[in-house]
Each structure stands twice: as C-alpha cells, then as structure tokens.
Motif scaffolding. Structure first.
Motif, PDB file in Angstrom:
ATOM      1  N   UNK A   2     104.641  14.901 -10.391  1.00  0.00           N
ATOM      2  CA  UNK A   2     105.956  15.303 -10.885  1.00  0.00           C
ATOM      3  C   UNK A   2     106.582  16.394 -10.030  1.00  0.00           C
ATOM      4  N   UNK A   3     105.775  17.082  -9.235  1.00  0.00           N
ATOM      5  CA  UNK A   3     106.281  18.171  -8.397  1.00  0.00           C
ATOM      6  C   UNK A   3     106.690  17.701  -7.002  1.00  0.00           C
ATOM      7  N   UNK A   4     106.453  16.424  -6.680  1.00  0.00           N
ATOM      8  CA  UNK A   4     106.844  15.872  -5.383  1.00  0.00           C
ATOM      9  C   UNK A   4     108.299  15.437  -5.474  1.00  0.00           C
ATOM     10  N   UNK A   5     109.162  16.102  -4.734  1.00  0.00           N
ATOM     11  CA  UNK A   5     110.599  15.840  -4.838  1.00  0.00           C
ATOM     12  C   UNK A   5     111.155  15.041  -3.663  1.00  0.00           C
ATOM     13  N   UNK A   6     110.583  15.205  -2.486  1.00  0.00           N
ATOM     14  CA  UNK A   6     111.120  14.551  -1.295  1.00  0.00           C
ATOM     15  C   UNK A   6     109.990  14.117  -0.369  1.00  0.00           C
ATOM     16  N   UNK A   7     110.249  13.107   0.443  1.00  0.00           N
ATOM     17  CA  UNK A   7     109.332  12.671   1.489  1.00  0.00           C
ATOM     18  C   UNK A   7     110.062  12.651   2.816  1.00  0.00           C
TER      19      UNK A   7
ATOM     20  N   UNK B 299     121.259  16.701  13.296  1.00  0.00           N
ATOM     21  CA  UNK B 299     120.292  17.114  12.282  1.00  0.00           C
ATOM     22  C   UNK B 299     119.256  18.092  12.821  1.00  0.00           C
ATOM     23  N   UNK B 300     118.942  19.058  12.000  1.00  0.00           N
ATOM     24  CA  UNK B 300     117.724  19.831  12.176  1.00  0.00           C
ATOM     25  C   UNK B 300     116.654  19.144  11.334  1.00  0.00           C
ATOM     26  N   UNK B 301     115.422  19.619  11.358  1.00  0.00           N
ATOM     27  CA  UNK B 301     114.465  19.169  10.363  1.00  0.00           C
ATOM     28  C   UNK B 301     115.052  19.487   8.991  1.00  0.00           C
ATOM     29  N   UNK B 302     114.791  18.650   7.969  1.00  0.00           N
ATOM     30  CA  UNK B 302     115.415  18.871   6.657  1.00  0.00           C
ATOM     31  C   UNK B 302     115.266  20.298   6.143  1.00  0.00           C
ATOM     32  N   UNK B 303     114.109  20.881   6.328  1.00  0.00           N
ATOM     33  CA  UNK B 303     113.915  22.318   6.143  1.00  0.00           C
ATOM     34  C   UNK B 303     113.692  22.913   7.531  1.00  0.00           C
ATOM     35  N   UNK B 304     114.676  23.584   8.121  1.00  0.00           N
ATOM     36  CA  UNK B 304     114.496  24.158   9.452  1.00  0.00           C
ATOM     37  C   UNK B 304     113.384  25.199   9.505  1.00  0.00           C
ATOM     38  N   UNK B 305     113.111  25.805   8.380  1.00  0.00           N
ATOM     39  CA  UNK B 305     111.962  26.702   8.227  1.00  0.00           C
ATOM     40  C   UNK B 305     111.554  26.608   6.765  1.00  0.00           C
ATOM     41  N   UNK B 306     110.297  26.875   6.482  1.00  0.00           N
ATOM     42  CA  UNK B 306     109.792  26.728   5.122  1.00  0.00           C
ATOM     43  C   UNK B 306     108.827  27.857   4.799  1.00  0.00           C
ATOM     44  N   UNK B 307     108.693  28.113   3.517  1.00  0.00           N
ATOM     45  CA  UNK B 307     107.750  29.142   3.093  1.00  0.00           C
ATOM     46  C   UNK B 307     106.306  28.672   3.220  1.00  0.00           C
TER      47      UNK B 307
ATOM     48  N   UNK C 190     107.648  23.927  -0.512  1.00  0.00           N
ATOM     49  CA  UNK C 190     106.360  23.783   0.178  1.00  0.00           C
ATOM     50  C   UNK C 190     106.242  22.369   0.743  1.00  0.00           C
ATOM     51  N   UNK C 191     105.784  22.288   1.995  1.00  0.00           N
ATOM     52  CA  UNK C 191     105.612  20.999   2.666  1.00  0.00           C
ATOM     53  C   UNK C 191     104.114  20.713   2.806  1.00  0.00           C
ATOM     54  N   UNK C 192     103.710  19.514   2.365  1.00  0.00           N
ATOM     55  CA  UNK C 192     102.310  19.099   2.450  1.00  0.00           C
ATOM     56  C   UNK C 192     102.251  17.817   3.269  1.00  0.00           C
TER      57      UNK C 192
ATOM     58  N   UNK D 284     101.762  11.260  14.348  1.00  0.00           N
ATOM     59  CA  UNK D 284     102.741  10.652  13.461  1.00  0.00           C
ATOM     60  C   UNK D 284     102.212  10.679  12.035  1.00  0.00           C
ATOM     61  N   UNK D 285     102.977  11.320  11.152  1.00  0.00           N
ATOM     62  CA  UNK D 285     102.508  11.560   9.790  1.00  0.00           C
ATOM     63  C   UNK D 285     103.650  11.409   8.789  1.00  0.00           C
ATOM     64  N   UNK D 286     103.287  11.527   7.525  1.00  0.00           N
ATOM     65  CA  UNK D 286     104.238  11.621   6.412  1.00  0.00           C
ATOM     66  C   UNK D 286     103.991  12.943   5.710  1.00  0.00           C
ATOM     67  N   UNK D 287     105.047  13.514   5.148  1.00  0.00           N
ATOM     68  CA  UNK D 287     104.903  14.760   4.390  1.00  0.00           C
ATOM     69  C   UNK D 287     105.744  14.683   3.124  1.00  0.00           C
ATOM     70  N   UNK D 288     105.339  15.462   2.135  1.00  0.00           N
ATOM     71  CA  UNK D 288     106.123  15.608   0.915  1.00  0.00           C
ATOM     72  C   UNK D 288     106.598  17.049   0.798  1.00  0.00           C
ATOM     73  N   UNK D 289     107.707  17.236   0.077  1.00  0.00           N
ATOM     74  CA  UNK D 289     108.205  18.570  -0.248  1.00  0.00           C
ATOM     75  C   UNK D 289     108.154  18.722  -1.753  1.00  0.00           C
ATOM     76  N   UNK D 290     107.665  19.860  -2.212  1.00  0.00           N
ATOM     77  CA  UNK D 290     107.508  20.082  -3.649  1.00  0.00           C
ATOM     78  C   UNK D 290     108.521  21.093  -4.180  1.00  0.00           C
ATOM     79  N   UNK D 291     108.636  21.112  -5.501  1.00  0.00           N
ATOM     80  CA  UNK D 291     109.285  22.240  -6.168  1.00  0.00           C
ATOM     81  C   UNK D 291     108.205  23.274  -6.454  1.00  0.00           C
ATOM     82  N   UNK D 292     108.424  24.177  -7.380  1.00  0.00           N
ATOM     83  CA  UNK D 292     107.397  25.159  -7.726  1.00  0.00           C
ATOM     84  C   UNK D 292     106.203  24.462  -8.362  1.00  0.00           C
ATOM     85  N   UNK D 293     105.022  24.705  -7.823  1.00  0.00           N
ATOM     86  CA  UNK D 293     103.801  24.066  -8.312  1.00  0.00           C
ATOM     87  C   UNK D 293     102.878  25.156  -8.871  1.00  0.00           C
ATOM     88  N   UNK D 294     102.457  25.048 -10.132  1.00  0.00           N
ATOM     89  CA  UNK D 294     101.586  26.074 -10.695  1.00  0.00           C
ATOM     90  C   UNK D 294     100.185  26.017 -10.109  1.00  0.00           C
ATOM     91  N   UNK D 295      99.550  27.148 -10.013  1.00  0.00           N
ATOM     92  CA  UNK D 295      98.166  27.208  -9.548  1.00  0.00           C
ATOM     93  C   UNK D 295      97.275  26.394 -10.485  1.00  0.00           C
TER      94      UNK D 295
END
Length: 328
Positions: A161-166, A72-80, A259-261, A141-152
């Motif tokens: 509703x925009x949190x898709x993955x942890x 495995x790589x990180x789930x997103x090997x690189x992110x925007x 996006x990863x938060x 050691x942390x937790x992060x979420x990955x979102x879909x498109x989130x409006x300003x």
C-alpha cells in the motif's frame, strides 16, 4: 497516472503530468510544484491529479504541450533515500560462482541492500561523466519503486500500500573499484556513482495485470551501442518482490515519503534473454571460457534502457546515456 519532472533551472524541477501514450504533458502548479511535494501529501493531492490526468488523456486540458523526454530530469532529481536491493539472487549466485565462491544460504531468505547516493541523480538523457575507463564502467538495468511514508517494522503484506510509483533505473557501477571497497568491510561508496531514472514514473494501476505480487511482469530491454544486449523479464526469477524489499529496508527505521527502493540487476535463469549488466555477461564468459571477452564501457559508449507494453508502446520513456570523460 504518469508523472515526470521537467528541468527548469531549479534543483527539484517542475512536476509534469504526462498522458498515458507519452504524447502530451501539462504542468500542475495548482496541485503540486514538485514530485516531492506530491509525495509528501499523496493522499490529498493524488485524487486531484487523477481528475486532470483523465482530462489530459481525453485531450481536454488547457496548457498541455507535446511531451519532450529531453527536458526531463529523473522523476526525483534528488531524494531523501535511495536503497538498492539485489532481488534476483540467481544473478548474485552467478557472480560468486564465476570467482569460485560459495553463496551463503541466507541470501535466499534475507535480501541484500545497499544505501546509494541520492543527492545527485542524473537526467535520463544526460551524459555519464567519469574520470577513468580503468574503473570498470558498467550499467545496471533495473526497476525501482517510490514510497510514501512507511512506518518502521511494516510487514510485507502491508508494504504494498506504500508503493506509489514505479520507474526504470540505470544504476551505474564501477566494477574495478568494488573489490577494494568491499575488502574494507564497509560497503560501496566510490564504486557507486550517480544513478539515472526513467523520464516517467507511473502508478501501479497503469500496469494492469503486469503488476502482480508487487512484481512487474514485462521484459526490460537494454541496448548497448544500439545493439540489443538483453531483455530478461522482470517478473521472472525475482526472489524478493518489492513489498518484501520495502519491508526489509524499513525493519529498523521508518522511510520518509519519496524513498526509492531498487530491484537490483534484472536477471533470468534463461540466459537466452540476455543480461542487464556487463558484469553478468562477463561472468558467463568466465564460466564458459575461463576468461571474460566483453569489455566494460569506455568513453563514447552508449546505453539505452526501456520497457514496452504488449502493444510495443513505451511505458516509462527511455534512459539513453553516453559515457564521457570527466575532466574536472
């Protein structure tokens, strides 16, 4: 669903669907080649993956293989986008107290966030290459979420509703470089090298009642050199939940899919659970003894980060890394 990215010689790897018990995996190129492709069209593609996921768990998917975390790589090997918060304000309060600094009251009402480097994440079982032990090498050691498109301007109520993955995070920090950078008044850069994320990213529904109020109510377990370092509960003493963090980051700009938060270092007021970074333990030693006694990491030191369900089964797989000397 549980998802991973296998290393395949390409930058963004191969998206893999992983069984709930982390025993089996299958590539799903007919749906999406990469994690980013999935996130870009989540509403259309996720239901298709859900059907395959149910079949994978039932043992009825052709082409499935034994799941191998070392691939495995990180789930997103690189992110925007990679923005890390500091949602456990008691941790910030402790660090400031140790150096005799007052904490502004706004820290309790307005989240702290920094924008990290997102173009070169480390694989969860890869070494952490660094050029000097004098930099004050630390894990977080942390937790992060990955979102879909989130409006300003999204509200916290609508952000969930925009949190898709942890996933889990090792946000590597170079503590001895931080003071000089912050003194310039322009934030982190050199003091925050590449981070690593857990082998597996999971959808919130996989967490059942442990996912409440956009907080993950389970201990995050960290071992340093195979000795238990800490297991604070990520759902306890989290001043800002993930929906609030997402809303804060999107206040003045939209977030693109993928996006990863991050949550920031997991920390509880009950110190008997231990800590999630060396800096916190050192600060507790300063408060108690006037000086730290725990050293930062050196070459050869290892850190392992994982989270288990109530039955003791791994949820995200394991971040297991060793610090090594980078010689260029």
């Amino acid at each position: 669903m549980k998802l991973a990215t296998y290393q395949n010689g390409r930058r963004d790897g191969q998206l893999m669907l992983v069984s709930r018990d982390l025993s089996r995996a299958v590539a799903v190129p007919q749906v999406a080649q990469t994690m980013q492709q999935l996130l870009d069209d989540w509403n259309e593609l996720a239901p298709k993956l859900e059907e395959i996921y149910q079949a994978l768990n039932a043992g009825s998917v052709q082409g499935a293989v034994d799941f191998d975390e070392t691939q495995c790589h990180s789930p997103l090997p690189r992110a925007f986008q990679w923005a890390d918060g500091s949602a456990y304000v008691n941790h910030v309060e402790l660090v400031r107290k140790a150096r005799g600094a007052e904490m502004p009251q706004t820290f309790w009402t307005d989240p702290l966030v920094y924008q990290g480097g997102s173009d070169s994440f480390i694989a969860p079982r890869a070494d952490i290459p660094l050029a000097s032990e004098d930099w004050g090498i630390d894990f977080e050691s942390e937790i992060a979420v990955i979102t879909d498109d989130v409006p300003m301007g999204v509200s916290a109520d609508n952000a969930e509703a925009h949190i898709k993955l942890l996933m889990l995070v090792n946000d590597v920090s170079l503590r001895n470089l931080i003071p000089g950078e912050l003194a310039k008044g322009f934030g982190f850069f050199q003091s925050k090298p590449s981070s690593a994320f857990s082998p597996v990213a999971v959808t919130p529904d996989e967490l059942g009642d442990k996912w409440q109020d956009t907080k993950l109510h389970l201990p995050l377990v960290t071992h340093l050199n195979d000795e238990l370092f800490g297991k604070p509960n990520a759902g306890v003493d989290m001043t800002f939940n993930f929906a609030q963090l997402v809303a804060h980051v999107a206040k003045t700009r939209p977030l693109g899919s993928g996006a990863i938060i991050g949550s920031g270092t997991i920390s509880n007021y009950d110190r008997s659970a231990g800590s999630s970074c060396l800096a916190e333990k050192r600060m507790l030693e300063v408060i108690a003894d006037g000086k730290p006694s725990t050293p930062f990491m050196g070459f050869g030191d290892k850190v392992r980060i994982e989270m288990f369900d109530d039955e003791g089964k791994s949820i995200f797989g394991t971040i297991d890394q060793q610090v090594v000397e980078y010689k260029g």
